[in-house]
Design a protein around this motif. Structure first.
Motif, mmCIF file in Angstrom:
data_model
loop_
_atom_site.group_PDB
_atom_site.id
_atom_site.type_symbol
_atom_site.label_atom_id
_atom_site.label_comp_id
_atom_site.label_asym_id
_atom_site.label_seq_id
_atom_site.Cartn_x
_atom_site.Cartn_y
_atom_site.Cartn_z
ATOM 1 N N ASP A 182 0.737 -1.264 0.010
ATOM 2 C CA ASP A 182 -0.054 0.163 0.022
ATOM 3 C C ASP A 182 0.805 1.393 -0.005
ATOM 4 O O ASP A 182 0.383 2.377 0.041
ATOM 5 C CB ASP A 182 -0.893 0.133 1.169
ATOM 6 C CG ASP A 182 -0.207 -0.084 2.398
ATOM 7 O OD1 ASP A 182 1.107 0.051 2.498
ATOM 8 O OD2 ASP A 182 -0.851 -0.220 3.286
ATOM 9 N N LEU A 203 -2.553 10.893 3.542
ATOM 10 C CA LEU A 203 -2.387 9.716 2.854
ATOM 11 C C LEU A 203 -3.661 8.757 3.089
ATOM 12 O O LEU A 203 -3.950 8.671 4.381
ATOM 13 C CB LEU A 203 -1.170 9.041 3.024
ATOM 14 C CG LEU A 203 0.135 9.681 2.650
ATOM 15 C CD1 LEU A 203 1.637 8.968 3.052
ATOM 16 C CD2 LEU A 203 0.350 10.166 1.208
ATOM 17 N N ARG A 204 -3.840 7.873 2.074
ATOM 18 C CA ARG A 204 -5.132 7.042 2.412
ATOM 19 C C ARG A 204 -4.569 5.523 1.938
ATOM 20 O O ARG A 204 -3.875 5.362 1.238
ATOM 21 C CB ARG A 204 -6.219 7.171 1.516
ATOM 22 C CG ARG A 204 -6.637 8.646 1.759
ATOM 23 C CD ARG A 204 -8.154 9.001 1.080
ATOM 24 N NE ARG A 204 -8.366 8.194 -0.013
ATOM 25 C CZ ARG A 204 -8.171 8.565 -1.311
ATOM 26 N NH1 ARG A 204 -7.709 9.838 -1.434
ATOM 27 N NH2 ARG A 204 -8.357 8.053 -2.272
ATOM 28 N N LYS A 205 -4.876 4.565 2.736
ATOM 29 C CA LYS A 205 -4.497 3.261 2.608
ATOM 30 C C LYS A 205 -5.140 2.746 1.277
ATOM 31 O O LYS A 205 -4.572 1.704 0.618
ATOM 32 C CB LYS A 205 -5.148 2.371 3.897
ATOM 33 C CG LYS A 205 -4.211 0.829 3.982
ATOM 34 C CD LYS A 205 -4.708 0.319 5.179
ATOM 35 C CE LYS A 205 -4.072 -1.176 5.362
ATOM 36 N NZ LYS A 205 -2.522 -1.060 5.286
ATOM 37 N N ASP A 206 -6.100 3.394 0.785
ATOM 38 C CA ASP A 206 -6.786 2.756 -0.113
ATOM 39 C C ASP A 206 -6.559 3.420 -1.531
ATOM 40 O O ASP A 206 -6.973 3.081 -2.681
ATOM 41 C CB ASP A 206 -8.374 2.912 -0.120
ATOM 42 C CG ASP A 206 -8.905 4.306 0.041
ATOM 43 O OD1 ASP A 206 -8.011 5.056 0.188
ATOM 44 O OD2 ASP A 206 -9.906 4.594 -0.090
ATOM 45 N N ASP A 207 -5.330 4.120 -1.419
ATOM 46 C CA ASP A 207 -4.762 4.587 -2.758
ATOM 47 C C ASP A 207 -3.254 4.371 -2.734
ATOM 48 O O ASP A 207 -2.285 5.230 -2.788
ATOM 49 C CB ASP A 207 -4.905 6.074 -2.716
ATOM 50 C CG ASP A 207 -4.368 6.917 -4.103
ATOM 51 O OD1 ASP A 207 -4.332 6.120 -4.983
ATOM 52 O OD2 ASP A 207 -4.618 8.096 -4.024
ATOM 53 N N MET A 209 -1.271 3.601 -5.303
ATOM 54 C CA MET A 209 -0.462 3.873 -6.351
ATOM 55 C C MET A 209 0.118 5.479 -5.870
ATOM 56 O O MET A 209 1.381 5.878 -5.961
ATOM 57 C CB MET A 209 -1.241 4.331 -7.652
ATOM 58 C CG MET A 209 -1.513 2.932 -8.301
ATOM 59 S SD MET A 209 -0.272 2.005 -8.898
ATOM 60 C CE MET A 209 0.125 3.191 -10.285
ATOM 61 N N THR A 210 -0.774 6.126 -5.319
ATOM 62 C CA THR A 210 -0.272 7.425 -5.052
ATOM 63 C C THR A 210 0.567 7.596 -3.915
ATOM 64 O O THR A 210 1.798 8.229 -3.758
ATOM 65 C CB THR A 210 -1.485 8.435 -4.520
ATOM 66 O OG1 THR A 210 -2.521 8.663 -5.511
ATOM 67 C CG2 THR A 210 -1.009 9.773 -3.823
ATOM 68 N N ASN A 211 0.344 6.435 -2.930
ATOM 69 C CA ASN A 211 1.447 6.523 -1.737
ATOM 70 C C ASN A 211 2.473 5.927 -2.392
ATOM 71 O O ASN A 211 3.718 6.543 -1.685
ATOM 72 C CB ASN A 211 0.817 5.440 -0.808
ATOM 73 C CG ASN A 211 -0.397 5.894 -0.222
ATOM 74 O OD1 ASN A 211 -0.764 7.060 -0.032
ATOM 75 N ND2 ASN A 211 -1.130 4.775 0.385
ATOM 76 N N THR A 214 4.451 8.632 -4.433
ATOM 77 C CA THR A 214 5.112 9.648 -3.477
ATOM 78 C C THR A 214 6.421 9.349 -2.764
ATOM 79 O O THR A 214 7.490 10.298 -2.882
ATOM 80 C CB THR A 214 3.810 10.145 -2.470
ATOM 81 O OG1 THR A 214 2.596 10.522 -3.162
ATOM 82 C CG2 THR A 214 4.248 11.345 -1.318
#
Length: 876
Positions: A182, A203-207, A209-211, A214
């Motif tokens: 994640d 930050l969100r656990k369900d995203d 790709m972004t994490n 980043t």
């Protein structure tokens, strides 16, 4: 030379523990997961370039660019900081194999035993072998030296990651594959060391790709860590390649190695401080536990030393129950605390000694010995407390038994004495007969025996009360008060018993004396009574005489009879003396005589009455003249006074009426004298004496005068009452009434209570009337309807009230009925009942005649004739 080594567990023998169990991802069949291979190619290539760039070069294709061994040797020199053997510069296969073997020999010299990796495979461009070799280099030079606490290499790196990410939500690093999918783990590592680079809270656990992007971008831009992984590969792979992840994460470890050293130093300090803190906490715990235990002991000892007994059995049993709760519930935890306190003290001293710290010295008064001494005092106070409680309960049980015994005996005694004082204070002997007194004496003797029998119970009650006092019974004041009341009452009963006994005996003697006097009275009163009855018969005998001589003969005999009266009076006095002696005894000793003389029916009143009768009969014939000469003038005087009162009375009519009724009462009260005179007259006539030269008044004159007197006073009272009725009905004031009376009296010239016609005319003229003969005749017909020629005061008032008062007339009443009838000449029954009160409506209905006019209707009543009839002819 080729390094073909038999397959065996990959490890190194550098004199240290195994740093990793190399599981052959590149096994015999030379197969590798395509996704993992892709990730390893990218990661390992980026890792190698991160070091090669320091030498000004890089690789593009990992399995091709290391085939000649030159860049491989250069990579090892950069990462080790050492010089390798001079490479071969030829282009032939043998030159390449030589260079690769030099590199492999250097790796082996660092304590790494290579298995299944040969120079030929590298020269031939075998991807799996090349990746395996690079992985071996990464393990040895990037991961092996990682050490966190007691762990190293892979486990050390994993522990480091866990420690660094522990404060972050939704981050739980357990491995080097799915724990990082994640992207939050990478972001947490960066944020932990450089919090300004990442806004972790957004930050969100369900995203993932972004994490991931980043983290990769920030690491490349600010931390000089090349982008060794692709976010798409990690997210798109069920289980990312462990070696790729480890390689990339190790770059973070080395990038933060400076911080890691500081952390290590901090950990060392923390460890030392933790020991100190733990020791200090143990000291504080000891101090608090010691303080709490000593405070509990301090509070408990006074409770155990308290030997003040409770007043009731229930309260003492509660005290015993509390003590048992103390033994069962409260003390055991404190015993445990005391034991724990000693254990903690010993443990603390041992830890201090092992850590080269000075021994712990508790606060003053909180040494283990102090606590042991305090505990000893507690045990001493506790000792004997239960025995004291049980003894007190037994004492209270004895007291309760005695108190109940006292109450029972007191209640029985009080029930027996109830009403006894009232009985002893009775004055029944004062109205008792002699036989009754003797019966009361027998009854009192029986009571005295009963009283003596109860003496024992009173003594027992007093003895129990005394014992309760000696045993310090809590309710002794009420027991003593009740006992005192019983003893006081007992003394009172004794006194009252003695007084009643004396009173009964005294009364018995008095009644016996009176009984003797009664007997003597009866013996002497009977013959004297017979003599008086004979004398009265003689005095009342009727004698027929027609001459003075006969009367004189009777008078001579009568005088002889009177001569015997003094002797008879002496006997009467002697008999009355006996009666008086009885009365004196009764008065002196306050004896209430219940009955009469049992030996005779004759009493002193009867003797005196008969004696008075005898004395009255003797001179009675002389009394009529005297009485007549008094009563006649009295009647004339009263007649004159009444006549004067009726004319000259002053004050209100009510005052006059009261005055006249008082006169009437005094006249009526005079009636007994008239009756007495009648009796005397009758006796004279019975003696056939019809002429009395001592008075000019005959009985007939007296009777006529008396009747006129009664008639006059009654008539005068009636006149005043009528005047009051007239005054109230006509609304005449008292001043007006007084003025009418003054005018009437002035013109009543003959003072007869009436005015003749001329006096009345003069009176009217004086009051302002101007009239001729016809008008005066009309007025006289009103005031003198019987044409007697005189005007009474009542007629005068009636006339004057009509002249001065505003009275209702027949016309006015008729007009009122017309209003009720709705302007009709008749009125209906329903209208009367609707408009008037029920009794007055029915009065009118019963007396009104049917209306017979031309406009008559059924049920019509004639209110006009009814109104005229109400006033009759008097309304002129």
């Amino acid at each position: 030379m080729d390094h073909h080594i038999q397959q065996q567990p990959h490890h190194y023998d550098g004199g240290e523990n195994d740093y990793m169990q190399q599981e052959d991802d590149w096994d015999r069949d030379m197969l590798l997961d395509p996704a993992w291979e892709k990730q390893q190619r990218k990661t390992f290539t980026a890792w190698c370039n991160s070091h090669l760039r320091k030498a000004g070069t890089q690789i593009e294709n990992i399995e091709e660019d290391f085939r000649d061994g030159l860049k491989l040797m250069l990579l090892l020199e950069v990462i080790s900081g050492e010089r390798l053997a001079k490479p071969e510069r030829g282009k032939m296969r043998v030159h390449k194999i030589s260079n690769v073997n030099k590199a492999l020999d250097f790796i082996a010299s660092k304590g790494v035993k290579l298995v299944s990796i040969g120079a030929e495979e590298i020269v031939d461009g075998n991807a799996k072998m090349t990746l395996g070799m690079i992985w071996t280099i990464i393990l040895r030079f990037a991961i092996q030296d990682i050490s966190v606490e007691e762990t190293s290499a892979k486990e050390g790196l994993l522990l480091w990651c866990q420690r660094k990410t522990a404060p972050y939500k939704n981050v739980n690093i357990q491995n080097f594959h799915i724990s990082w999918k994640d992207g939050l783990g990478f972001c947490a590592l960066i944020h932990r060391h450089r919090p300004e680079l990442i806004d972790y809270g957004k930050l969100r656990k369900d995203d993932p790709m972004t994490n991931l992007n980043t983290a990769f971008d920030v690491a490349e831009k600010y931390l000089d860590i090349p982008k060794m992984l692709d976010a798409e590969d990690i997210v798109g792979t069920a289980r990312p390649d462990e070696k790729a992840i480890m390689t990339y994460v190790s770059s973070f470890y080395h990038a933060f190695s400076g911080a890691q050293k500081a952390e290590t130093a901090a950990n060392r300090i923390c460890k030392v401080l933790a020991v100190n803190q733990e020791n200090e906490q143990l000291m504080e715990d000891y101090e608090k536990l010691a303080s709490d235990l000593l405070e509990w002991i301090r509070r408990t000892i006074p409770w155990l030393e308290n030997r003040v007994p409770e007043n009731t059995m229930q309260a003492m049993q509660q005290k015993l129950e509390d003590f048992r709760d103390y033994r069962r519930l409260h003390k055991p935890p404190k015993v445990q605390e005391k034991c724990q306190l000693e254990i903690n003290f010993n443990t603390l001293q041992t830890k201090l000694r092992l850590s080269n710290r000075p021994a712990f010295m508790p606060s003053e008064g909180k040494m283990v010995s102090d606590i042991s001494n305090a505990w000893g005092s507690l045990e001493g106070a506790e000792k004997g407390y239960e025995e004291w409680l049980l003894n007190e309960i037994r004492r209270l049980e004895r007291l309760d038994h005695l108190a109940e015994k006292f109450r029972q005996k007191a209640a029985i005694h009080e029930a027996w004495t109830d009403g006894k004082e009232e009985m002893l204070q009775q004055k029944d002997y004062e109205t008792a007969s002699l036989s009754d007194i003797k019966a009361l004496l027998k009854k009192h003797e029986a009571f005295e025996s009963d009283l003596a029998a109860h003496q024992d119970r009173v003594e027992q009650i007093a003895a129990i009360a005394q014992e309760l006092n000696e045993l310090e019974y809590y309710d002794s004041p009420s027991v003593n008060a009740r006992c005192q009341r019983i003893c006081d009452q007992w003394d009172s009963l004794g006194v009252l018993t003695q007084k009643r006994s004396e009173a009964l005996q005294r009364t018995e003697k008095l009644l016996e004396t009176i009984d003797q006097l009664y007997l003597e009275f009866a013996k002497r009163a009977a013959p004297f009574n017979n003599w008086m009855e004979g004398a009265m018969e003689d005095l009342q005998d009727t004698f027929i005489v027609h001459t003075i001589e006969e009367i004189q003969g009777l008078s001579t005999a009568h005088e002889q009879f009177k001569a015997t009266l003094p002797e008879a009076d002496k006997e009467r006095q002697a008999i009355l003396g006996i009666h008086n002696e009885i009365a004196k005894i009764v008065q002196t000793y306050h004896v209430n005589m219940a009955g009469t003389n049992p030996y005779t029916t004759i009493n002193s009143q009867e003797i005196n009455a008969k004696w008075d009768k005898v004395r009255q009969l003797v001179p009675q014939r002389d009394q009529f003249a005297n009485q007549a000469n008094v009563i006649g003038p009295w009647i004339q005087t009263k007649m004159q006074e009444i006549g004067r009162i009726s004319i000259e009375m002053h004050g209100t009519l009510e005052d006059q009426l009261t005055h006249l009724r008082q006169y009437e009462k005094s006249i009526v009260n005079y009636k007994p004298k008239i009756d007495q005179l009648e009796g005397d007259h009758q006796l004279i006539q019975e003696a056939l004496i019809f002429d009395n030269k001592h008075t000019n008044y005959t009985m007939e004159h007296i009777r006529v005068g008396w009747e006129q007197l009664l008639t006059t006073i009654a008539r005068t009272i009636n006149e005043i009452e009528n005047q009051i009725l007239t005054r109230d009905a006509k609304g005449i004031s008292q001043d007006q009434m007084n003025e009418f009376r003054a005018s009437f009296n002035h013109f009543d010239r003959k003072k007869t209570g009436m005015m003749d016609a001329e006096d009345f005319r003069a009176c009217l003229i004086s009051m302002g009337y101007n009239m001729g003969e016809a008008e005066f005749s009309r007025i006289m017909s009103i005031v003198d309807p019987n044409r007697l020629g005189v005007v009474t005061f009542q007629a005068f008032i009636d006339f004057m009230s009509r002249e001065t008062a505003d009275t209702d007339t027949a016309d006015q009443v008729m007009a009122s009925f017309k209003v009720l009838a709705g302007d009709k000449n008749y009125i209906l029954v329903d209208e009367l009942r609707r408009e008037l009160p029920p009794d007055q409506a029915e009065y009118c209905i019963a007396r009104m005649t049917p209306y017979t006019g031309p406009d008559a209707v059924p049920g019509a009543l004639d209110y006009m004739s009814f109104s005229t009839a109400l006033y009759g002819e008097s309304d002129l």
